[in-house]
Design a protein around this motif. Structure first.
Motif, PDB file in Angstrom:
ATOM      1  N   ILE A 249       0.817  -1.253   0.249  1.00 32.88           N
ATOM      2  CA  ILE A 249      -0.311   0.156   0.386  1.00 32.88           C
ATOM      3  C   ILE A 249       0.960   0.886   0.232  1.00 32.88           C
ATOM      4  CG2 ILE A 249      -1.966  -1.314   1.295  1.00 32.88           C
ATOM      5  CD1 ILE A 249      -1.171   0.156   3.293  1.00 32.88           C
ATOM      6  N   HIS A 250       2.513   0.992   0.356  1.00 35.00           N
ATOM      7  CA  HIS A 250       3.426   2.062  -0.178  1.00 35.00           C
ATOM      8  C   HIS A 250       4.567   1.586   0.068  1.00 35.00           C
ATOM      9  CE1 HIS A 250       3.814   6.685   1.136  1.00 35.00           C
ATOM     10  NE2 HIS A 250       4.986   6.217   1.931  1.00 35.00           N
ATOM     11  N   GLY A 251       5.147   2.605  -0.533  1.00 34.14           N
ATOM     12  CA  GLY A 251       6.395   2.597  -0.608  1.00 34.14           C
ATOM     13  C   GLY A 251       7.317   0.566  -1.417  1.00 34.14           C
ATOM     14  N   SER A 252       8.776   1.444  -1.709  1.00 31.67           N
ATOM     15  CA  SER A 252       8.446  -0.034  -1.793  1.00 31.67           C
ATOM     16  C   SER A 252       9.846  -0.348  -1.172  1.00 31.67           C
ATOM     17  CB  SER A 252       9.000   0.213  -3.258  1.00 31.67           C
ATOM     18  OG  SER A 252      10.103  -1.076  -4.184  1.00 31.67           O
ATOM     19  N   GLU A 253      10.487  -1.948  -1.086  1.00 31.48           N
ATOM     20  CA  GLU A 253      11.627  -2.506  -0.459  1.00 31.48           C
ATOM     21  C   GLU A 253      13.219  -2.168  -1.430  1.00 31.48           C
ATOM     22  OE1 GLU A 253      11.639  -6.259   0.967  1.00 31.48           O
ATOM     23  OE2 GLU A 253       9.311  -6.268   1.386  1.00 31.48           O
ATOM     24  N   ILE A 254      13.008  -2.085  -2.932  1.00 34.25           N
ATOM     25  CA  ILE A 254      14.109  -1.665  -3.477  1.00 34.25           C
ATOM     26  C   ILE A 254      14.270  -0.479  -4.071  1.00 34.25           C
ATOM     27  CG2 ILE A 254      13.254  -4.740  -5.139  1.00 34.25           C
ATOM     28  CD1 ILE A 254      12.423  -3.186  -7.201  1.00 34.25           C
TER      29      ILE A 254
END
Length: 346
Positions: A249-254
């Motif tokens: 739902i928000h952001g990114s891990e990479i």
């Protein structure tokens, strides 16, 4: 045959036919009158078997409370370890943190993007120098309570508390979180991690942390002093938030992003065991609105008219077989299961 008995306090002699027979008789052993165990090896353990118990005085229990004098009541309560009753109904109250940010710092517009050698950058530097006077007075007052206080050491501590607080929120450890945030920030932090999975990682500091604001205030009494320090953090972080269904739902891990934040740390200066904790985050008015999260919802299937069950589909969907219209600013994303959809607000 005749016997002659000679009595001796210690020995019993029996004389028969000229022979003397010596015997030890317990009747004439003087050691039986000594109340002492023959083996003193376990003396303390034997003594521990007996417990002295104060039996209640039943005569006093028959008396009413009015029959006792004040001195007798005081003596009885002192013997039983009971504190005296006070007529007032006030309860002790401990204030460990304030409920707001006093004289909040106003970040200059364009901070982090404007070059310090430009016109706007020079203006920001002049405004910072103008407000530095009150901050130095507040730091001097903090040193009255903490003689070893140094701004350089505090900034290292503040960054450590900042990282540990975010890691604790990502791990959903609510008990440990109380050590890093105040009572004001705790409910806000718990609300943000409710029914969410957070992946957060601190990468590096783009600029070293800097103290930009310092204030002190007293509550109720002049001796009850609190201190608040505002620290500017310009860091690089990775943040990914998933909802309870496991959807992003928000952001990114990479994808790493540069983050500029103004964190307020507070400490109860009058308390010798007080620690610096996160109290609030200052969000300026000129900051653009963040990207809203993707909303997840479940679409219920429409039942056929032949089925005996009652349809739960709204009336506006029953009139038309076409799916409901989607606004232009919403981009629907199909779910792999087909029963749920995720919409992304652009």
């Amino acid at each position: 045959m005749s016997f002659r008995i000679l009595l001796n306090p210690r020995l019993l002699y029996v004389v028969r036919c000229g022979d003397i027979l010596q015997t030890n008789s317990p009747l004439y052993n003087s050691s039986r009158f000594i109340q002492k165990h023959w083996d003193p090896k376990y003396k303390k353990l034997r003594a521990a078997k007996f417990i002295k118990v104060d039996l209640p005085n039943y005569e006093d229990t028959k008396k009413s409370y009015d029959e006792f004098t004040e001195e007798e009541i005081r003596t009885k309560m002192k013997e039983q370890g009971i504190k005296p009753e006070y007529p007032h109904i006030e309860k002790p109250m401990f204030i460990s943190s304030t409920g707001e940010v006093f004289e909040a710092y106003v970040p200059p517009e364009g901070d982090g993007k404007v070059s310090p050698i430009s016109k706007e950058g020079a203006k920001q530097t002049w405004e910072f120098v103008e407000k530095k006077g009150k901050s130095m007075l507040a730091v001097r007052k903090i040193r009255n309570f903490d003689e070893d206080f140094e701004v350089r050491d505090f900034l290292n501590l503040a960054q450590d508390v900042y990282i540990k607080a975010h890691e604790t929120m990502a791990n959903r450890d609510k008990e440990l979180l109380q050590q890093y945030v105040t009572e004001k920030a705790y409910p806000e932090a718990v609300y943000n991690i409710d029914r969410k999975t957070i992946h957060w990682k601190f990468l590096q500091s783009i600029e070293p942390p800097r103290m930009v604001h310092a204030r002190t205030t007293s509550i109720i009494t002049k001796d009850n002093v609190f201190g608040q320090l505002t620290v500017r953090f310009h860091t690089q972080q990775v943040l990914a938030v998933y909802d309870r269904f496991g959807r992003l739902i928000h952001g990114s891990e990479i994808l790493a992003k540069d983050v500029l934040e103004y964190i307020v740390f507070e400490k109860h200066l009058s308390n010798q065991y007080g620690t610096w904790r996160i109290h609030a985050k200052i969000i300026p008015d000129w900051k653009p609105l963040p990207e809203p999260g993707r909303m997840t919802y479940v679409v219920e299937k429409e039942q056929s008219s032949d089925s005996k069950g009652v349809s739960t589909v709204p009336d506006d969907l029953k009139r038309s077989k076409e799916p409901p219209s989607v606004p232009n600013d919403i981009k629907p994303v199909a779910s792999p299961s087909g029963t749920a959809k995720t919409v992304e607000f652009l």
